[in-house]
Design an enzyme around this catalytic site. Structure first.
Site, mmCIF file in Angstrom:
data_model
loop_
_atom_site.group_PDB
_atom_site.id
_atom_site.type_symbol
_atom_site.label_atom_id
_atom_site.label_comp_id
_atom_site.label_asym_id
_atom_site.label_seq_id
_atom_site.Cartn_x
_atom_site.Cartn_y
_atom_site.Cartn_z
ATOM 1 C CE LYS A 153 21.645 16.235 70.131
ATOM 2 N NZ LYS A 153 21.922 16.899 71.410
ATOM 3 C CB ILE A 154 26.744 11.646 67.855
ATOM 4 C CG1 ILE A 154 26.061 12.678 66.946
ATOM 5 C CG2 ILE A 154 27.707 10.782 67.044
ATOM 6 C CD1 ILE A 154 26.982 13.742 66.368
ATOM 7 C CG ASP A 173 28.747 12.836 78.904
ATOM 8 O OD1 ASP A 173 28.511 13.804 79.666
ATOM 9 O OD2 ASP A 173 28.459 12.852 77.702
ATOM 10 C CB CYS A 204 33.025 15.042 74.103
ATOM 11 S SG CYS A 204 34.777 15.025 73.717
ATOM 12 N N PRO A 205 31.869 17.513 72.526
ATOM 13 C CG PRO A 205 30.650 19.149 73.665
ATOM 14 C CD PRO A 205 30.981 17.695 73.683
ATOM 15 C CB THR A 231 33.179 11.306 63.738
ATOM 16 O OG1 THR A 231 32.590 10.890 64.973
ATOM 17 C CG2 THR A 231 33.656 10.102 62.957
ATOM 18 C CB SER A 232 33.861 15.039 67.943
ATOM 19 O OG SER A 232 32.812 14.191 68.361
ATOM 20 N NE ARG A 233 32.991 21.187 65.387
ATOM 21 C CZ ARG A 233 31.979 20.587 64.756
ATOM 22 N NH1 ARG A 233 32.166 19.390 64.205
ATOM 23 N NH2 ARG A 233 30.804 21.160 64.648
ATOM 24 C CG ASP A 257 34.311 13.066 59.012
ATOM 25 O OD1 ASP A 257 34.577 12.884 57.809
ATOM 26 O OD2 ASP A 257 33.337 13.758 59.402
ATOM 27 C CD GLU A 262 37.424 20.304 59.824
ATOM 28 O OE1 GLU A 262 37.685 19.209 60.351
ATOM 29 O OE2 GLU A 262 36.262 20.680 59.540
ATOM 30 C CG HIS A 294 33.709 18.077 58.878
ATOM 31 N ND1 HIS A 294 34.238 18.960 59.772
ATOM 32 C CD2 HIS A 294 32.495 17.736 59.393
ATOM 33 C CE1 HIS A 294 33.385 19.160 60.771
ATOM 34 N NE2 HIS A 294 32.316 18.411 60.551
HETATM 35 P P1 NAD Z 1 25.529 16.332 72.307
HETATM 36 O O1 NAD Z 1 25.526 17.711 72.857
HETATM 37 O O2 NAD Z 1 24.226 15.594 72.188
HETATM 38 O O3 NAD Z 1 26.508 15.415 73.179
HETATM 39 C C1 NAD Z 1 27.785 15.784 73.573
HETATM 40 C C2 NAD Z 1 28.093 15.053 74.877
HETATM 41 O O4 NAD Z 1 29.465 15.306 75.217
HETATM 42 C C3 NAD Z 1 27.234 15.534 76.060
HETATM 43 O O5 NAD Z 1 26.615 14.424 76.676
HETATM 44 C C4 NAD Z 1 28.247 16.213 76.969
HETATM 45 O O6 NAD Z 1 27.910 16.084 78.345
HETATM 46 C C5 NAD Z 1 29.505 15.430 76.621
HETATM 47 N N1 NAD Z 1 30.731 16.045 77.095
HETATM 48 C C6 NAD Z 1 31.002 17.374 77.314
HETATM 49 N N2 NAD Z 1 32.245 17.502 77.821
HETATM 50 C C7 NAD Z 1 32.769 16.259 77.921
HETATM 51 C C8 NAD Z 1 34.002 15.753 78.395
HETATM 52 N N3 NAD Z 1 34.943 16.568 78.878
HETATM 53 N N4 NAD Z 1 34.197 14.411 78.386
HETATM 54 C C9 NAD Z 1 33.249 13.586 77.912
HETATM 55 N N5 NAD Z 1 32.033 14.007 77.452
HETATM 56 C C10 NAD Z 1 31.813 15.327 77.461
HETATM 57 O O7 NAD Z 1 26.256 16.412 70.902
HETATM 58 P P2 NAD Z 1 26.158 15.397 69.685
HETATM 59 O O8 NAD Z 1 25.027 15.784 68.790
HETATM 60 O O9 NAD Z 1 26.204 14.003 70.194
HETATM 61 O O10 NAD Z 1 27.500 15.767 68.898
HETATM 62 C C11 NAD Z 1 28.782 15.483 69.430
HETATM 63 C C12 NAD Z 1 29.832 16.220 68.628
HETATM 64 O O11 NAD Z 1 29.902 15.653 67.315
HETATM 65 C C13 NAD Z 1 29.514 17.701 68.375
HETATM 66 O O12 NAD Z 1 29.963 18.507 69.426
HETATM 67 C C14 NAD Z 1 30.260 18.000 67.099
HETATM 68 O O13 NAD Z 1 31.535 18.497 67.444
HETATM 69 C C15 NAD Z 1 30.441 16.629 66.442
HETATM 70 N N6 NAD Z 1 29.758 16.536 65.131
HETATM 71 C C16 NAD Z 1 30.486 16.168 64.044
HETATM 72 C C17 NAD Z 1 29.869 16.047 62.806
HETATM 73 C C18 NAD Z 1 30.629 15.609 61.561
HETATM 74 O O14 NAD Z 1 30.111 15.733 60.444
HETATM 75 N N7 NAD Z 1 31.832 15.082 61.674
HETATM 76 C C19 NAD Z 1 28.501 16.317 62.681
HETATM 77 C C20 NAD Z 1 27.784 16.660 63.830
HETATM 78 C C21 NAD Z 1 28.404 16.776 65.065
#
Ligand code: NAD
Length: 330
Positions: A153-154, A173, A204-205, A231-233, A257, A262, A294
């Protein structure tokens, strides 16, 4: 249901109370949830947690002993929960899968623009009556190649923004998302993404397969002076390797972020204390590093959605109708 809310801030209380409308009984606790604080959950049916709460075997065991049946995460990621243990103990884990992809995607973009055009440095310089442009030289985003790791989604919201700037977007992905293709991105293998991107953005997660995805080996494959955005983890990046890459110029810009360690830093005002994390301190010495604590998720719309979905998750759990999209351990 009686819900113990951990890592609670005033804004959590405001938005949860607004969305609750008297349905559930919330008790707000400021501390993180971990094995030391789990006792606070006594007398509740559920706990409500955030990104830096630690739901490991020791914590979950205590929650189980206190009769907790539901962990309602008010975030999308669930890497901080031992799902196997939760499953074994019969504790349901729910999350908020998609509160506002725009909030995070737009923040990634803010980091890119800030790093590229030095708006944060200009803010201070102008206040000191210094209008020199030394060190402010940026580059056009138009025509640059942006590599997006993770097209959920992001990632898709971010692709749309970057396409709006006139960037070529390549992505990787394990699963192809038709929305990413519709937005004009092109799927490539990981090595091509590293080799061709001027900007790499991680969406990605955090999973065992993605831990330290950015390390000496992958950095070596990237363009000299690449801009890296996370901005993920935090643990997607091996921070020490990236510090070395900043020192030798391989990484030209770093926007974070999130940070692997953290949990002891972010979301708190530590201004009266010494910074004890030497790795983080080293990151702060680079003028081409921009770090936020974050806050990518932190918009009004996201907080409203997080509160609404969290309350609906608790309600559905109570009614036995939590769906697969919101329940993590099915
Ligand atoms: P999502 O589940 O919609 O999308 C994650 C995508 O990553 C999926 O399409 C999945 O197939 C893909 N993926 C899994 N393993 C992978 C790999 N090895 N290589 C490439 N892609 C891979 O999640 P989202 O809502 O888009 O969120 C993404 C991440 O953003 C979350 O996991 C979270 O860690 C992070 N996040 C951060 C904040 C923040 O405030 N900084 C807020 C929300 C989410």
């Amino acid at each position: 249901m009686k819900v113990a809310v951990f890592s609670s801030k005033s804004y959590d209380e405001t938005y949860l109370n607004q969305a609750n409308n008297g349905q559930h009984q919330f008790t707000y606790f400021e501390p993180h949830l971990d094995a030391h604080t789990a006792a606070l959950s006594q007398g509740h049916d559920a706990v409500c947690c955030f990104v830096n709460d630690t739901l490991d075997e020791a914590t979950l065991g205590q929650l189980h002993d206190h009769g907790i049946r539901l962990v309602a995460l008010r975030c999308a990621g669930f890497n901080n929960v031992d799902l196997g243990v939760a499953q074994k103990l019969g504790i349901t884990v729910a999350r908020v899968p998609d509160y506002s992809p725009y909030a995070v995607a737009e923040h990634a973009c803010a980091l890119i623009l800030g790093l590229n055009r030095n708006t944060h440095r200009a803010f201070n310089r102008v206040r000191e009556n210094d209008y020199s442009l030394h060190g402010m030289l940026g580059f056009d985003l138009h025509g640059k190649t942006v590599g997006v790791v993770g097209t959920g989604k992001i990632g898709v919201a971010f692709i749309r923004i970057m396409r709006g700037f006139g960037c070529r977007v390549i992505c990787h992905d394990p699963y192809t998302n038709p929305q990413a293709l519709d937005a004009g991105a092109e799927y490539v293998d990981q090595d091509t993404l590293w080799a061709e991107s001027d900007i790499v953005s991680l969406h990605c997660p955090l999973l065992p397969a993605t831990r330290h995805l950015i390390n000496n080996e992958t950095l070596k494959k990237m363009k000299d002076g690449v801009m890296l955005i996370n901005t993920s983890r935090g643990a997607l990046i091996e921070t020490v390797d990236v510090i070395n890459a900043l020192k030798n110029g391989k990484v030209g810009y770093l926007g974070l972020d999130v940070y692997e360690e953290e949990a002891d830093l972010f979301f708190e005002d530590n201004s009266d204390e010494l910074l004890k994390d030497d790795t983080f301190a080293r990151l702060l010495t680079f003028r081409n590093v921009l770090i936020t604590g974050h806050q990518a998720f932190f918009t009004r719309e996201a907080l409203e959605a997080i509160a609404q979905v969290t309350i609906s998750n608790i309600g559905h759990f109570e009614a036995g109708s939590l769906d697969r999209m919101h329940q993590v351990n099915v």
